[in-house]
Design an enzyme around this catalytic site. Structure first.
Site, PDB file in Angstrom:
ATOM      1  N   LYS A 139       0.639  -1.377  -0.143  1.00 37.05           N
ATOM      2  CA  LYS A 139       0.342  -0.028  -0.074  1.00 37.05           C
ATOM      3  C   LYS A 139       0.941   0.897  -0.399  1.00 37.05           C
ATOM      4  O   LYS A 139       2.099   1.286   0.136  1.00 37.05           O
ATOM      5  CB  LYS A 139      -1.292  -0.082   1.510  1.00 37.05           C
ATOM      6  CG  LYS A 139      -1.452  -0.438   1.497  1.00 37.05           C
ATOM      7  CD  LYS A 139      -2.959  -0.906   2.061  1.00 37.05           C
ATOM      8  CE  LYS A 139      -3.405  -1.955   2.067  1.00 37.05           C
ATOM      9  NZ  LYS A 139      -4.812  -1.585   3.985  1.00 37.05           N
ATOM     10  N   HIS A 142       0.486   5.528   3.869  1.00 41.76           N
ATOM     11  CA  HIS A 142      -0.672   6.962   3.700  1.00 41.76           C
ATOM     12  C   HIS A 142      -0.767   8.069   4.478  1.00 41.76           C
ATOM     13  O   HIS A 142       0.378   7.880   6.231  1.00 41.76           O
ATOM     14  CB  HIS A 142      -1.435   5.961   5.271  1.00 41.76           C
ATOM     15  CG  HIS A 142      -2.779   6.676   5.106  1.00 41.76           C
ATOM     16  ND1 HIS A 142      -3.332   7.790   5.722  1.00 41.76           N
ATOM     17  CD2 HIS A 142      -4.174   6.233   4.019  1.00 41.76           C
ATOM     18  CE1 HIS A 142      -4.695   8.314   5.551  1.00 41.76           C
ATOM     19  NE2 HIS A 142      -4.810   7.780   4.850  1.00 41.76           N
ATOM     20  N   HIS A 145       0.460   7.804   8.388  1.00 43.59           N
ATOM     21  CA  HIS A 145       1.799   7.210   9.293  1.00 43.59           C
ATOM     22  C   HIS A 145       2.941   8.437   9.234  1.00 43.59           C
ATOM     23  O   HIS A 145       3.680   7.826  10.302  1.00 43.59           O
ATOM     24  CB  HIS A 145       2.418   6.125   8.479  1.00 43.59           C
ATOM     25  CG  HIS A 145       1.370   4.698   8.235  1.00 43.59           C
ATOM     26  ND1 HIS A 145       1.582   4.110   9.462  1.00 43.59           N
ATOM     27  CD2 HIS A 145       1.024   3.997   7.603  1.00 43.59           C
ATOM     28  CE1 HIS A 145       0.249   3.239   9.039  1.00 43.59           C
ATOM     29  NE2 HIS A 145      -0.237   2.844   7.760  1.00 43.59           N
TER      30      HIS A 145
END
Length: 579
Positions: A139, A142, A145
């Site tokens: 992924k 984001h 994080h």
């Protein structure tokens, strides 16, 4: 250095009260300075002496304060002692204050300023393992994080600067049913060419697409379960694809970590502990700690009365392990491998209950070292958007910070000619993000505001960088001048005294941060230092002053630049020399 003065005052108290001088070191605090107001340098609370059992806890405290103050004699180091309300104030010799604090900076030894303080003697040094960032593989990184990454980096930097052996660990979310979905989805929608061109974007698109399919197609769900079962059984084709996803992700993440100035010693992950998790289950069973619930799940009873009113689920009814089971296995494995003295987990506050259960189960399993494990929780960032709308990925945030900073720098009259303006804008932009994040308590949620973050005035990361660059420019313009003899007695103006008094607090600020792992103490100390430096630039000119006065002032500016740079580095900010 502040420890010289603390030691002198502690020795005086030790002789008067017939105690070891060491007991007074932590009880003496440097006074928080208020601009334009002369104050004492150190303060001793009589309440602290009562709590420590050095003075009787009964009787009139003010009488105790005045009696003790009258018994303490002035000398060549301490030139004034006075009784306040329940406190004794100590004012040190002004020439000695400048000499002891600024002497190290003339020998190039300023990098350890504040770090060799006797205050830290009470802190246990050892091996600290910090687990932070911990995104999910396959992924894109984001924006959510970001907080874990920069907070964990600060804690690791702080511990390292205070003499701990630090292990920086990134515990990747690299196992579980989502990889069943992704594996099945890649078989259907994956494209090897797209995977080479923009790996994480392509995996993200595949994941979104297969998720939609799985919502209404049972055979897609079944394909995901089958793929994950193949992973659990280490079938080579499934493992090879999973390994490829993992390596691609780590490579992409390392690019972002480099931009943030963050590095890791170990990339670990849930996948490392899937087999050990089964061993944890066997251990819990052999100790009689694992019970079977009515639903057929494996649980550990954490209720104080043993009545199953509070349980933690470690096994699904089909016998497969959960996230917490792998976390228990990971903790036991890390203790065996790294022999840490403390382990710190940095995740958002929604996981507080998870870590409370984790530590309780480890203690119940007979691991007393779990008492040295700690969770540092943090709040959420609200309203993080770019010009194009909602932000999903951290890279968008970093690009936006750099672009906006570059624009602001191009509009400013004070911007210098830079070799690499993009690199400077990146460092200043990231510093601005970090300061905005660290100003308040970590547990608080905060509202993200681009305009406020990137202001050059006010309490911002841009202001820290601007002050550092301005000091670098001043020192560079006067290169060679400082080599001559330093005369501390020439720093007699109130402006310089207040800066020196503020520097006395640096070790206390680091000590406070080391205890509660909150960066706000250091951020606020550095911001105040920058405001004091701004006044000193106006009131203590170097150019046009007699040479000996100019040299003394330059030493003051050189010392403050060093402390500012060291403090910024602990926060995870790379200081710029020009902007």
């Amino acid at each position: 250095m502040s420890c010289f003065f603390r030691r002198s005052i502690a020795a005086k108290l030790g002789r008067t009260l017939q105690q070891s001088e060491d007991v007074f070191i932590p009880a003496l605090t440097a006074v928080n300075v208020i601009k334009k107001q002369q104050a004492a340098d150190f303060r001793l609370s009589l309440y602290a002496l009562r709590i420590m059992g050095i003075l009787p806890s009964s009787g009139d405290i003010q009488l105790q304060t005045e009696t003790l103050a009258s018994q303490l004699k002035q000398d060549s180091v301490v030139e004034d002692i006075s009784a306040g309300s329940g406190v004794i104030n100590f004012k040190v010799n002004r020439r000695l204050l400048a000499e002891k604090l600024l002497e190290p900076f003339g020998k190039g030894g300023g990098d350890t300023f504040g770090l060799d303080s006797e205050l830290f003697n009470t802190l246990k040094r050892g091996t600290t393992l910090v687990e932070y960032s911990s995104p999910n593989i396959a992924k894109k990184f984001h924006a959510g994080h970001l907080r874990s990454t920069i907070i964990g980096n600060f804690i690791a930097n702080l511990k390292q600067s205070l003499g701990h052996d630090v292990i920086r660990m990134n515990y990747l979310g690299d196992w579980g049913m989502q990889f069943g979905l992704l594996g099945a989805g890649f078989g259907q929608f994956g494209c090897v060419e797209k995977l080479k061109e923009n790996p994480l974007q392509h995996l993200f698109e595949v994941y979104v697409r297969v998720n939609k399919e799985a919502e209404h197609k049972e055979d897609t769900k079944q394909a995901a379960r089958d793929f994950f079962r193949q992973l659990e059984q280490h079938e080579s084709q499934a493992m090879s694809l999973w390994q490829q996803f993992r390596e691609i992700t780590v490579r992409e993440y390392q690019h972002i970590y480099k931009r943030l100035g963050v590095h890791f010693d170990v990339y670990s992950g849930e996948s490392f502990h899937q087999d050990q998790a089964q061993e944890v289950v066997r251990l819990l069973q052999s100790r009689g700690l694992l019970k079977t619930s009515e639903k057929g799940t494996g649980v550990v009873d954490l209720s104080p009365d043993g009545d199953m009113s509070s349980v933690c689920t470690l096994l699904r009814s089909d016998g497969t392990t959960l996230y917490i089971t792998r976390d228990i296995a990971a903790a036991i494995d890390r203790k065996a491998k790294y022999c840490f003295d403390e382990m710190i987990y940095v995740t958002d506050k929604s996981q507080e209950h998870h870590f409370s259960q984790l530590f309780q189960i480890l203690l119940a399993m007979g691991h007393p070292w779990a008492g040295g494990c700690r969770h540092v929780p943090f709040g959420l960032v609200q309203g993080m958007k770019t010009r194009t709308g909602e932000v999903v990925f951290l890279e968008d945030v970093l690009d936006e910070a750099r672009a906006r900073m570059l624009h602001n720098m191009s509009q400013s009259n004070t911007t210098k000619e830079l070799e690499n303006p993009e690199d400077t804008a990146e460092k200043v932009g990231i510093g601005a993000l970090i300061v905005q994040d660290f100003k308040g308590p970590l547990l608080s949620d905060y509202k993200f505001d681009w305009d406020r973050i990137l202001q050059a005035q006010g309490d911002t990361g841009v202001f820290l960088q601007y002050t550092h660059a301005r000091l670098c420019s001043l020192i560079q313009r006067n290169e060679g001048m400082e080599a001559a003899t330093f005369q501390p007695s020439l720093l007699r103006e109130q402006t310089s005294t207040i800066i020196l008094q503020h520097l006395l607090r640096y070790d206390e600020v680091l000590y406070q941060s080391a205890q509660d792992l909150q960066p706000k103490h250091l951020v606020n100390f550095l911001l105040k230092l920058c405001h004091l430096i701004a006044s000193a630039h106006r009131e203590l000119p170097v150019k046009g002053s007699p040479q000996d006065v100019a040299q003394a002032r330059l030493r003051l500016f050189s010392g403050t630049r060093s402390v500012l740079a060291n403090g910024m580095r602990i926060l995870g900010i790379i200081p710029v020399n020009k902007m």
